[in-house]
Design a protein around this motif. Sequence first.
Motif, PDB file in Angstrom:
ATOM      1  N   ASN A   6       0.802  -1.229   0.000  1.00 53.46           N
ATOM      2  CA  ASN A   6       0.000   0.000   0.000  1.00 53.46           C
ATOM      3  C   ASN A   6       0.831   1.274   0.000  1.00 53.46           C
ATOM      4  O   ASN A   6       0.305   2.349   0.253  1.00 53.46           O
ATOM      5  CB  ASN A   6      -0.929   0.022   1.208  1.00 53.46           C
ATOM      6  CG  ASN A   6      -2.019  -1.010   1.085  1.00 53.46           C
ATOM      7  OD1 ASN A   6      -2.424  -1.362  -0.009  1.00 53.46           O
ATOM      8  ND2 ASN A   6      -2.484  -1.517   2.205  1.00 53.46           N
ATOM      9  N   LYS A  27     -10.574  14.863   2.114  1.00 51.26           N
ATOM     10  CA  LYS A  27     -11.684  13.993   1.724  1.00 51.26           C
ATOM     11  C   LYS A  27     -12.682  14.746   0.852  1.00 51.26           C
ATOM     12  O   LYS A  27     -13.162  14.235  -0.156  1.00 51.26           O
ATOM     13  CB  LYS A  27     -12.387  13.440   2.962  1.00 51.26           C
ATOM     14  CG  LYS A  27     -11.609  12.362   3.672  1.00 51.26           C
ATOM     15  CD  LYS A  27     -12.391  11.910   4.906  1.00 51.26           C
ATOM     16  CE  LYS A  27     -11.749  10.746   5.591  1.00 51.26           C
ATOM     17  NZ  LYS A  27     -12.568  10.295   6.743  1.00 51.26           N
ATOM     18  N   GLY A  31     -11.400  13.704  -2.559  1.00 46.50           N
ATOM     19  CA  GLY A  31     -11.981  12.377  -2.426  1.00 46.50           C
ATOM     20  C   GLY A  31     -11.022  11.395  -1.765  1.00 46.50           C
ATOM     21  O   GLY A  31     -11.080  10.189  -2.019  1.00 46.50           O
ATOM     22  N   ALA A  32     -10.126  11.898  -0.905  1.00 43.39           N
ATOM     23  CA  ALA A  32      -9.145  11.051  -0.232  1.00 43.39           C
ATOM     24  C   ALA A  32      -9.834   9.984   0.609  1.00 43.39           C
ATOM     25  O   ALA A  32     -10.911  10.210   1.164  1.00 43.39           O
ATOM     26  CB  ALA A  32      -8.229  11.903   0.654  1.00 43.39           C
ATOM     27  N   LYS A  33      -9.196   8.827   0.700  1.00 46.37           N
ATOM     28  CA  LYS A  33      -9.695   7.705   1.496  1.00 46.37           C
ATOM     29  C   LYS A  33      -8.705   7.426   2.620  1.00 46.37           C
ATOM     30  O   LYS A  33      -7.496   7.490   2.420  1.00 46.37           O
ATOM     31  CB  LYS A  33      -9.837   6.445   0.636  1.00 46.37           C
ATOM     32  CG  LYS A  33     -10.694   6.626  -0.598  1.00 46.37           C
ATOM     33  CD  LYS A  33     -12.140   6.745  -0.250  1.00 46.37           C
ATOM     34  CE  LYS A  33     -12.981   6.822  -1.526  1.00 46.37           C
ATOM     35  NZ  LYS A  33     -14.097   7.674  -1.442  1.00 46.37           N
ATOM     36  N   GLU A  34      -9.225   7.082   3.779  1.00 39.79           N
ATOM     37  CA  GLU A  34      -8.369   6.727   4.913  1.00 39.79           C
ATOM     38  C   GLU A  34      -7.715   5.379   4.644  1.00 39.79           C
ATOM     39  O   GLU A  34      -8.390   4.410   4.319  1.00 39.79           O
ATOM     40  CB  GLU A  34      -9.189   6.630   6.201  1.00 39.79           C
ATOM     41  CG  GLU A  34      -9.769   7.935   6.653  1.00 39.79           C
ATOM     42  CD  GLU A  34     -10.626   7.789   7.909  1.00 39.79           C
ATOM     43  OE1 GLU A  34     -10.441   6.810   8.668  1.00 39.79           O
ATOM     44  OE2 GLU A  34     -11.489   8.658   8.118  1.00 39.79           O
ATOM     45  N   GLN A  35      -6.398   5.335   4.778  1.00 39.82           N
ATOM     46  CA  GLN A  35      -5.682   4.070   4.689  1.00 39.82           C
ATOM     47  C   GLN A  35      -5.340   3.577   6.097  1.00 39.82           C
ATOM     48  O   GLN A  35      -5.453   2.408   6.394  1.00 39.82           O
ATOM     49  CB  GLN A  35      -4.407   4.222   3.857  1.00 39.82           C
ATOM     50  CG  GLN A  35      -3.585   2.954   3.764  1.00 39.82           C
ATOM     51  CD  GLN A  35      -2.562   3.008   2.676  1.00 39.82           C
ATOM     52  OE1 GLN A  35      -2.899   2.934   1.504  1.00 39.82           O
ATOM     53  NE2 GLN A  35      -1.300   3.141   3.056  1.00 39.82           N
ATOM     54  N   LEU A  50      -3.562   8.954   4.154  1.00 33.33           N
ATOM     55  CA  LEU A  50      -4.670   9.176   3.240  1.00 33.33           C
ATOM     56  C   LEU A  50      -4.241   8.758   1.844  1.00 33.33           C
ATOM     57  O   LEU A  50      -3.102   9.002   1.440  1.00 33.33           O
ATOM     58  CB  LEU A  50      -5.069  10.652   3.230  1.00 33.33           C
ATOM     59  CG  LEU A  50      -5.595  11.199   4.544  1.00 33.33           C
ATOM     60  CD1 LEU A  50      -5.734  12.708   4.472  1.00 33.33           C
ATOM     61  CD2 LEU A  50      -6.927  10.548   4.893  1.00 33.33           C
ATOM     62  N   LYS A  51      -5.152   8.161   1.128  1.00 31.68           N
ATOM     63  CA  LYS A  51      -4.858   7.713  -0.230  1.00 31.68           C
ATOM     64  C   LYS A  51      -5.669   8.551  -1.211  1.00 31.68           C
ATOM     65  O   LYS A  51      -6.879   8.697  -1.066  1.00 31.68           O
ATOM     66  CB  LYS A  51      -5.203   6.232  -0.360  1.00 31.68           C
ATOM     67  CG  LYS A  51      -4.569   5.582  -1.533  1.00 31.68           C
ATOM     68  CD  LYS A  51      -4.422   4.100  -1.299  1.00 31.68           C
ATOM     69  CE  LYS A  51      -3.580   3.571  -2.438  1.00 31.68           C
ATOM     70  NZ  LYS A  51      -2.962   2.335  -2.149  1.00 31.68           N
TER      71      LYS A  51
END
Length: 122
Positions: A6, A27, A31-35, A50-51
């Motif tokens: 990842n 976010k 549109g960041a996603k929590e990793q 954040l991804k």
Amino acid sequence: MNIPQNYLPVMPYLILKESKAFMGFTKIVFGAKEQLIVPGKKDTIMHGELKIHDAVIMFAQAGETWTEKTAGMYIYVTDVNNVYQKALENGATALMAPEKKEYGYSGGFEDPFGNHWWIVEG
């Protein structure tokens, strides 16, 4: 070289005064996603990841031990105008209004946490 699945060979690591607010901003705007989120004291983030697409941004709460370290980032997005507008609506300051450049349609802003974002349509 053994890089975990990842992660990438190079990733920014930001130390911010408002770690949770930064996470919310990314976010909404990107549109960041929590990793990975490791909670800290007093409703902060001790370590966050954040991804955004395949990229990972690591960040943490600034404090006595680790002082604030912001960055400038260059990021490809699908809709420069939309991302730029969302950023401004969420407290960012304009650095460069979107316009056609020799390298593509681009704009720039400073987020409320002191980071500079240079967005380019990809």
